[in-house]
Write a protein that holds these residues in place. Sequence first.
Motif, mmCIF file in Angstrom:
data_model
loop_
_atom_site.group_PDB
_atom_site.id
_atom_site.type_symbol
_atom_site.label_atom_id
_atom_site.label_comp_id
_atom_site.label_asym_id
_atom_site.label_seq_id
_atom_site.Cartn_x
_atom_site.Cartn_y
_atom_site.Cartn_z
ATOM 1 N N ILE A 6 6.392 -2.497 5.762
ATOM 2 C CA ILE A 6 6.006 -1.148 5.340
ATOM 3 C C ILE A 6 4.728 -1.194 4.517
ATOM 4 C CG2 ILE A 6 6.657 0.796 3.860
ATOM 5 C CD1 ILE A 6 9.587 0.238 4.678
ATOM 6 N N PHE A 7 4.686 -2.083 3.541
ATOM 7 C CA PHE A 7 3.533 -2.146 2.635
ATOM 8 C C PHE A 7 2.261 -2.514 3.394
ATOM 9 C CE2 PHE A 7 1.058 -4.420 -0.752
ATOM 10 C CZ PHE A 7 0.839 -3.310 -1.565
ATOM 11 N N ILE A 8 2.327 -3.549 4.208
ATOM 12 C CA ILE A 8 1.143 -3.993 4.956
ATOM 13 C C ILE A 8 0.735 -2.939 5.979
ATOM 14 C CG2 ILE A 8 0.280 -5.711 6.589
ATOM 15 C CD1 ILE A 8 2.078 -7.757 5.117
ATOM 16 N N GLY A 9 1.715 -2.373 6.681
ATOM 17 C CA GLY A 9 1.413 -1.363 7.687
ATOM 18 C C GLY A 9 0.750 -0.133 7.094
ATOM 19 N N GLU A 10 1.241 0.302 5.929
ATOM 20 C CA GLU A 10 0.652 1.487 5.298
ATOM 21 C C GLU A 10 -0.729 1.198 4.734
ATOM 22 O OE1 GLU A 10 2.260 4.846 5.141
ATOM 23 O OE2 GLU A 10 2.961 3.661 6.851
ATOM 24 N N ILE A 11 -0.949 -0.016 4.256
ATOM 25 C CA ILE A 11 -2.299 -0.376 3.796
ATOM 26 C C ILE A 11 -3.275 -0.316 4.966
ATOM 27 C CG2 ILE A 11 -3.769 -2.266 2.988
ATOM 28 C CD1 ILE A 11 -1.497 -3.152 1.182
ATOM 29 N N ILE A 12 -2.920 -0.973 6.067
ATOM 30 C CA ILE A 12 -3.822 -1.020 7.218
ATOM 31 C C ILE A 12 -4.033 0.383 7.791
ATOM 32 C CG2 ILE A 12 -4.100 -1.858 9.588
ATOM 33 C CD1 ILE A 12 -2.520 -4.372 8.720
ATOM 34 N N GLY A 13 -2.937 1.106 8.013
ATOM 35 C CA GLY A 13 -3.042 2.418 8.638
ATOM 36 C C GLY A 13 -3.816 3.416 7.794
ATOM 37 N N THR A 14 -3.537 3.446 6.490
ATOM 38 C CA THR A 14 -4.233 4.398 5.627
ATOM 39 C C THR A 14 -5.683 4.002 5.444
ATOM 40 O OG1 THR A 14 -2.120 4.704 4.463
ATOM 41 C CG2 THR A 14 -4.057 5.703 3.483
ATOM 42 N N ALA A 15 -5.961 2.705 5.405
ATOM 43 C CA ALA A 15 -7.355 2.263 5.313
ATOM 44 C C ALA A 15 -8.148 2.701 6.537
ATOM 45 C CB ALA A 15 -7.425 0.745 5.148
ATOM 46 N N VAL A 16 -7.568 2.551 7.717
ATOM 47 C CA VAL A 16 -8.239 2.982 8.947
ATOM 48 C C VAL A 16 -8.405 4.501 8.952
ATOM 49 C CG1 VAL A 16 -7.983 3.162 11.460
ATOM 50 C CG2 VAL A 16 -7.529 0.994 10.305
ATOM 51 N N LEU A 17 -7.381 5.215 8.518
ATOM 52 C CA LEU A 17 -7.462 6.679 8.430
ATOM 53 C C LEU A 17 -8.642 7.111 7.562
ATOM 54 C CD1 LEU A 17 -6.258 9.587 8.708
ATOM 55 C CD2 LEU A 17 -4.857 9.047 6.699
ATOM 56 N N ILE A 18 -8.775 6.530 6.378
ATOM 57 C CA ILE A 18 -9.837 6.927 5.461
ATOM 58 C C ILE A 18 -11.191 6.409 5.935
ATOM 59 C CG2 ILE A 18 -10.662 6.828 3.088
ATOM 60 C CD1 ILE A 18 -8.114 8.520 3.586
ATOM 61 N N SER A 82 14.872 5.118 -0.860
ATOM 62 C CA SER A 82 14.801 3.703 -1.211
ATOM 63 C C SER A 82 13.433 3.085 -0.930
ATOM 64 C CB SER A 82 15.883 2.926 -0.452
ATOM 65 O OG SER A 82 15.735 3.082 0.953
ATOM 66 N N ASN A 83 12.760 3.519 0.130
ATOM 67 C CA ASN A 83 11.481 2.911 0.493
ATOM 68 C C ASN A 83 10.269 3.728 0.053
ATOM 69 O OD1 ASN A 83 12.586 0.648 1.827
ATOM 70 N ND2 ASN A 83 12.962 1.882 3.659
ATOM 71 N N VAL A 84 10.497 4.851 -0.623
ATOM 72 C CA VAL A 84 9.389 5.733 -0.987
ATOM 73 C C VAL A 84 8.347 5.028 -1.854
ATOM 74 C CG1 VAL A 84 8.778 7.804 -2.318
ATOM 75 C CG2 VAL A 84 10.643 7.889 -0.649
ATOM 76 N N PRO A 85 8.721 4.281 -2.908
ATOM 77 C CA PRO A 85 7.687 3.615 -3.720
ATOM 78 C C PRO A 85 6.836 2.635 -2.925
ATOM 79 C CG PRO A 85 9.780 3.661 -4.892
ATOM 80 C CD PRO A 85 10.068 4.088 -3.490
ATOM 81 N N VAL A 86 7.445 1.918 -2.001
ATOM 82 C CA VAL A 86 6.683 0.950 -1.201
ATOM 83 C C VAL A 86 5.687 1.674 -0.299
ATOM 84 C CG1 VAL A 86 6.845 -0.921 0.488
ATOM 85 C CG2 VAL A 86 8.607 -0.669 -1.259
ATOM 86 N N TYR A 87 6.143 2.739 0.339
ATOM 87 C CA TYR A 87 5.247 3.522 1.191
ATOM 88 C C TYR A 87 4.051 4.046 0.402
ATOM 89 C CZ TYR A 87 7.883 3.839 5.585
ATOM 90 O OH TYR A 87 8.476 3.563 6.800
ATOM 91 N N ILE A 88 4.312 4.676 -0.724
ATOM 92 C CA ILE A 88 3.233 5.310 -1.480
ATOM 93 C C ILE A 88 2.287 4.267 -2.063
ATOM 94 C CG2 ILE A 88 2.710 6.720 -3.507
ATOM 95 C CD1 ILE A 88 5.183 8.360 -2.898
ATOM 96 N N ALA A 89 2.819 3.132 -2.498
ATOM 97 C CA ALA A 89 1.955 2.060 -3.001
ATOM 98 C C ALA A 89 1.010 1.573 -1.906
ATOM 99 C CB ALA A 89 2.795 0.907 -3.538
ATOM 100 N N GLY A 90 1.535 1.349 -0.716
ATOM 101 C CA GLY A 90 0.687 0.924 0.399
ATOM 102 C C GLY A 90 -0.353 1.961 0.764
ATOM 103 N N GLN A 91 0.046 3.228 0.731
ATOM 104 C CA GLN A 91 -0.892 4.308 1.064
ATOM 105 C C GLN A 91 -2.032 4.390 0.063
ATOM 106 O OE1 GLN A 91 2.043 7.392 1.069
ATOM 107 N NE2 GLN A 91 2.913 6.730 3.025
ATOM 108 N N MET A 92 -1.725 4.240 -1.203
ATOM 109 C CA MET A 92 -2.776 4.314 -2.222
ATOM 110 C C MET A 92 -3.744 3.137 -2.111
ATOM 111 S SD MET A 92 -2.822 7.028 -4.042
ATOM 112 C CE MET A 92 -3.906 6.413 -5.334
ATOM 113 N N VAL A 93 -3.210 1.942 -1.938
ATOM 114 C CA VAL A 93 -4.078 0.772 -1.774
ATOM 115 C C VAL A 93 -4.945 0.936 -0.529
ATOM 116 C CG1 VAL A 93 -4.139 -1.709 -1.341
ATOM 117 C CG2 VAL A 93 -2.534 -0.787 -3.018
ATOM 118 N N GLY A 94 -4.331 1.362 0.565
ATOM 119 C CA GLY A 94 -5.083 1.541 1.807
ATOM 120 C C GLY A 94 -6.162 2.601 1.686
#
Length: 262
Positions: A6-18, A82-94
């Motif tokens: 989740i963390f890696i996927g959200e970093i990569i996906g959000t980084a590409v989005l931005i 349960s996974n909300v903090p991990v998702y949001i952390a990855g999104q912010m980093v990405g």
Amino acid sequence: MSNSDIFIGEIIGTAVLILLGGGVVAAVVLKRSKAQNAGWLAITFGWGFAVMIAVYMTGTLSGAHLNPAVTVGIAIKDSDWSNVPVYIAGQMVGAMLGAALVWIAYYGQFRAHLTDPEIISAPPHEEGLVSEEAAPKAGPVLGVFSTGPEVRVAWQNLATEIIGTTVLVLAVLTQGLNNSGDGLGVIGGLIVALTVVGIGLSLGGPTGYAINPARDLGPRIVHALLPLPNKGGSDWGYAWIPVVGPLVGGALAAGIYNLAFA
């Protein structure tokens, strides 16, 4: 899916989005860009394509939420936080990584654009609006990184972000989720991308349609940190609206879904 996925996927996906979304804004507004003055259609379709590419790239890894409002909407729908903090952390980093990549890709254009001081001025005083001193209008460089209103009326700006995000997250919940219900599927990714284009065309005019807290806050932080001379302020007085509005919109969409569709 694991927390690391989740963390890696959200970093990569959000980084590409931005990278692609912020990139199309930079292409349109910065001096010495081949796409300068391409217009609002280019920006709205560019953001739609950015969503589609990011979703297809990382959907199997993290579910491609790419947006805290989507994460909150799915959490309310499923009553599982349960996974909300991990998702949001990855999104912010990405989001911060993607904004930094836009700066690198357009480094020469930023330098050319900022040869002259950025124009930071307030709109003429209108009845019912805030004063000039309280409402500086940010220049186009900040617009590469984050959003801002054309007419600064807090309740209207907040309402616009709530409405736009409600449409987005309701589309995700009704049309976009994969079979497991924890992220976007193949057809869902296309539907959501087209929904983003539609929101941009129909509701993007007042505020620039953040509809995503990470998309706005992460790049705004990067704008504040980057060594860009004459870049203007980061407009922190407005920054709460594209965070609170989308989160409220995501929660509202989940409530509508649970009442009408579940």
